[in-house]
Design a protein around this motif. Sequence first.
Motif, PDB file in Angstrom:
ATOM      1  N   VAL A 113       0.699  -1.038  -0.029  1.00 39.19           N
ATOM      2  CA  VAL A 113      -0.091   0.196  -0.100  1.00 39.19           C
ATOM      3  C   VAL A 113       0.893   1.391   0.023  1.00 39.19           C
ATOM      4  CG1 VAL A 113      -1.699   1.525   1.110  1.00 39.19           C
ATOM      5  CG2 VAL A 113      -1.960  -1.175   1.168  1.00 39.19           C
ATOM      6  N   CYS A 114       1.730   1.246   0.912  1.00 41.01           N
ATOM      7  CA  CYS A 114       2.625   2.660   0.888  1.00 41.01           C
ATOM      8  C   CYS A 114       3.401   2.960  -0.299  1.00 41.01           C
ATOM      9  CB  CYS A 114       3.389   2.447   2.417  1.00 41.01           C
ATOM     10  SG  CYS A 114       4.585   4.079   2.467  1.00 41.01           S
ATOM     11  N   ASN A 115       3.889   1.732  -0.732  1.00 38.29           N
ATOM     12  CA  ASN A 115       4.732   1.888  -2.132  1.00 38.29           C
ATOM     13  C   ASN A 115       4.002   2.513  -3.098  1.00 38.29           C
ATOM     14  OD1 ASN A 115       7.175   0.962  -0.824  1.00 38.29           O
ATOM     15  ND2 ASN A 115       6.972  -1.154  -1.739  1.00 38.29           N
ATOM     16  N   ALA A 116       2.730   2.031  -3.386  1.00 35.58           N
ATOM     17  CA  ALA A 116       1.922   2.229  -4.450  1.00 35.58           C
ATOM     18  C   ALA A 116       1.327   3.832  -4.227  1.00 35.58           C
ATOM     19  CB  ALA A 116       0.802   1.380  -4.313  1.00 35.58           C
ATOM     20  N   VAL A 117       0.924   4.035  -2.949  1.00 33.12           N
ATOM     21  CA  VAL A 117       0.549   5.481  -2.596  1.00 33.12           C
ATOM     22  C   VAL A 117       1.764   6.601  -2.960  1.00 33.12           C
ATOM     23  CG1 VAL A 117      -0.487   6.986  -0.786  1.00 33.12           C
ATOM     24  CG2 VAL A 117      -1.242   4.736  -0.893  1.00 33.12           C
ATOM     25  N   MET A 118       2.866   6.050  -2.376  1.00 35.04           N
ATOM     26  CA  MET A 118       4.039   7.090  -2.782  1.00 35.04           C
ATOM     27  C   MET A 118       4.264   7.327  -4.277  1.00 35.04           C
ATOM     28  SD  MET A 118       7.041   5.574  -0.513  1.00 35.04           S
ATOM     29  CE  MET A 118       8.455   6.157  -1.328  1.00 35.04           C
ATOM     30  N   VAL A 119       4.123   6.392  -5.174  1.00 35.67           N
ATOM     31  CA  VAL A 119       4.112   6.772  -6.546  1.00 35.67           C
ATOM     32  C   VAL A 119       2.939   7.697  -7.131  1.00 35.67           C
ATOM     33  CG1 VAL A 119       3.553   5.662  -9.038  1.00 35.67           C
ATOM     34  CG2 VAL A 119       5.291   4.377  -6.942  1.00 35.67           C
ATOM     35  N   LEU A 120       1.794   7.535  -6.423  1.00 32.87           N
ATOM     36  CA  LEU A 120       0.514   8.241  -6.784  1.00 32.87           C
ATOM     37  C   LEU A 120       0.665   9.690  -6.300  1.00 32.87           C
ATOM     38  CD1 LEU A 120      -2.122   5.492  -6.521  1.00 32.87           C
ATOM     39  CD2 LEU A 120      -1.199   6.354  -8.576  1.00 32.87           C
ATOM     40  N   ALA A 121       1.199   9.642  -5.230  1.00 26.98           N
ATOM     41  CA  ALA A 121       1.352  10.929  -4.483  1.00 26.98           C
ATOM     42  C   ALA A 121       2.279  11.893  -5.320  1.00 26.98           C
ATOM     43  CB  ALA A 121       1.934  10.687  -3.242  1.00 26.98           C
ATOM     44  N   GLU A 122       3.390  11.135  -5.949  1.00 24.76           N
ATOM     45  CA  GLU A 122       4.196  12.059  -6.895  1.00 24.76           C
ATOM     46  C   GLU A 122       3.550  12.356  -8.066  1.00 24.76           C
ATOM     47  OE1 GLU A 122       8.025  12.995  -6.183  1.00 24.76           O
ATOM     48  OE2 GLU A 122       6.302  12.927  -4.432  1.00 24.76           O
ATOM     49  N   PHE A 123       2.777  11.695  -8.689  1.00 21.72           N
ATOM     50  CA  PHE A 123       2.103  11.717  -9.837  1.00 21.72           C
ATOM     51  C   PHE A 123       1.375  13.205  -9.556  1.00 21.72           C
ATOM     52  CE2 PHE A 123       2.739   7.619 -11.723  1.00 21.72           C
ATOM     53  CZ  PHE A 123       3.222   8.150 -12.933  1.00 21.72           C
ATOM     54  N   HIS A 124       0.768  13.495  -8.205  1.00 20.68           N
ATOM     55  CA  HIS A 124      -0.153  14.479  -7.864  1.00 20.68           C
ATOM     56  C   HIS A 124       0.659  15.665  -7.806  1.00 20.68           C
ATOM     57  CE1 HIS A 124      -3.046  17.074  -5.589  1.00 20.68           C
ATOM     58  NE2 HIS A 124      -1.902  17.200  -4.598  1.00 20.68           N
ATOM     59  N   ARG A 125       2.126  15.515  -7.111  1.00 25.61           N
ATOM     60  CA  ARG A 125       2.904  16.787  -6.877  1.00 25.61           C
ATOM     61  C   ARG A 125       3.467  17.201  -8.020  1.00 25.61           C
ATOM     62  NH1 ARG A 125       8.281  17.719  -6.324  1.00 25.61           N
ATOM     63  NH2 ARG A 125       8.876  15.624  -6.828  1.00 25.61           N
ATOM     64  N   LEU A 126       3.759  16.436  -9.014  1.00 30.13           N
ATOM     65  CA  LEU A 126       4.390  16.769 -10.369  1.00 30.13           C
ATOM     66  C   LEU A 126       3.181  17.410 -11.326  1.00 30.13           C
ATOM     67  CD1 LEU A 126       6.955  13.940 -10.464  1.00 30.13           C
ATOM     68  CD2 LEU A 126       7.491  16.168  -9.833  1.00 30.13           C
ATOM     69  N   LYS A 127       2.028  17.503 -10.657  1.00 26.35           N
ATOM     70  CA  LYS A 127       0.999  17.823 -11.460  1.00 26.35           C
ATOM     71  C   LYS A 127       0.731  17.186 -12.926  1.00 26.35           C
ATOM     72  CE  LYS A 127       2.891  22.115 -11.283  1.00 26.35           C
ATOM     73  NZ  LYS A 127       3.296  23.419 -11.415  1.00 26.35           N
ATOM     74  N   SER A 128       0.544  15.605 -12.593  1.00 19.40           N
ATOM     75  CA  SER A 128       0.060  14.867 -13.797  1.00 19.40           C
ATOM     76  C   SER A 128      -1.227  15.219 -14.223  1.00 19.40           C
ATOM     77  CB  SER A 128       0.275  13.538 -13.517  1.00 19.40           C
ATOM     78  OG  SER A 128      -0.393  12.607 -14.697  1.00 19.40           O
ATOM     79  N   PRO A 129      -1.742  15.506 -15.319  1.00 17.22           N
ATOM     80  CA  PRO A 129      -3.214  15.627 -15.524  1.00 17.22           C
ATOM     81  C   PRO A 129      -3.980  14.643 -15.738  1.00 17.22           C
ATOM     82  CG  PRO A 129      -1.951  15.963 -17.670  1.00 17.22           C
ATOM     83  CD  PRO A 129      -0.898  15.696 -16.433  1.00 17.22           C
ATOM     84  N   ALA A 130      -3.538  13.423 -15.583  1.00 15.31           N
ATOM     85  CA  ALA A 130      -4.265  12.313 -15.569  1.00 15.31           C
ATOM     86  C   ALA A 130      -4.703  11.880 -14.052  1.00 15.31           C
ATOM     87  CB  ALA A 130      -3.479  10.943 -16.079  1.00 15.31           C
ATOM     88  N   ARG A 131      -5.845  10.729 -13.985  1.00 11.19           N
ATOM     89  CA  ARG A 131      -6.473  10.493 -12.845  1.00 11.19           C
ATOM     90  C   ARG A 131      -5.588   9.483 -12.203  1.00 11.19           C
ATOM     91  NH1 ARG A 131     -12.119   8.943 -15.274  1.00 11.19           N
ATOM     92  NH2 ARG A 131     -12.535   8.098 -13.130  1.00 11.19           N
TER      93      ARG A 131
END
Length: 382
Positions: A113-131
Amino acid sequence: MGRILLSQSQVSVVASSAVILIFTVLLFLSGYVIQQRTVTGLQAAIKPRIPQPPPSLHVQQQDDSLPELRPSRLFKGKGRVAYTKLDAAAQAGANVDWKRLAHVQLVRTHHDVCNAVMVLAEFHRLKSPARRVLLFPTHWAQEKEGKKGDISDPFLSSSRRLMRMAARRYGVELRPVSPVITSAEAEDESKDVYSLASAFALTDLDRVLSIETPGLLVDAMPLDAVLAFTESAPFAMLQETAAGDDIHSEDLLLLQPSGPTHAELLERVSAEPSFNDTLFPTIFTDPLLLASSTDDQALIRSIGTLHDAARGFNATAYLSGVSYIRFSDPKLPGPEYDVPWSQKVAARPKNKDADWTWTKLYGQFAQKRMDVCGLDLETWRG
């Protein structure tokens, strides 16, 4: 007509009022300008950045300037290859519907869980436009009480906390999925088999991309470009580029959700009692292979290659031309574990510059794990 004579005190009051009025107007105008600049800056910070499509992200003939690729071990040399020059930028893809695209992570166990959340959190921080979508076992969403009213799974509450935090803080969509193969023992859900084949059921999306964890996301734009601008295909994965780079085709999967494809996959998987996700790519007979790695850039690099770094190793080039650092290290169990100091020293790369990069990346992972998940490293018990 008589003249209006003002006394000295009246002139002083008028002059003071004029000065106050002028400075009040100037103060208002300066505040307005500062406010507009602040609002513009906030809008630019909040607005998702749109990645530029690599113009060569399409199937083409290999030319002499591109590295020769070895045949895929999974498909015996089969599969069409899309050569990608990620450093070539064209116009932004304004016609892309980013609400129909998503970065997806599948968690099979609480450890994931944590490893997956870390990746998705970075997509958010780097302003990825995808869901951003997190798939998790359905039974985690069902409250399971023990004899004394406690949750029977000791790690379930922590996983639920992390998933709720991911949804609230990073805009992650939580999607429960059922196992593709159910354990013969009804009460032993730990033996249920979960597969990324479940992502084909996300028919509200046109395309989803998944990368293997654990890892550190360095630059989201190349992965966003692959997600949005790769030619349409039911299934795409990395083409292995060179021997000894510790990068495998399964490290990046690009899927096109479809109800019929999902049903067909479930039927084929259920006929394989020993199925696991390493066999998942072999279900597709003619996949699209993404070739994007060169000496100076790559979608994914493995931290394990630092152990074989030559004397002329360039740490700047290693980190600047990569989108994702995969922690596939043959000498350590994983970046989420706190191994004994003697074992960590023995595992360090021999090259001094590579050792510095290796140590830095492990330190960044530990810090980000704490910042995102609020978790320290786990004690390694062998």
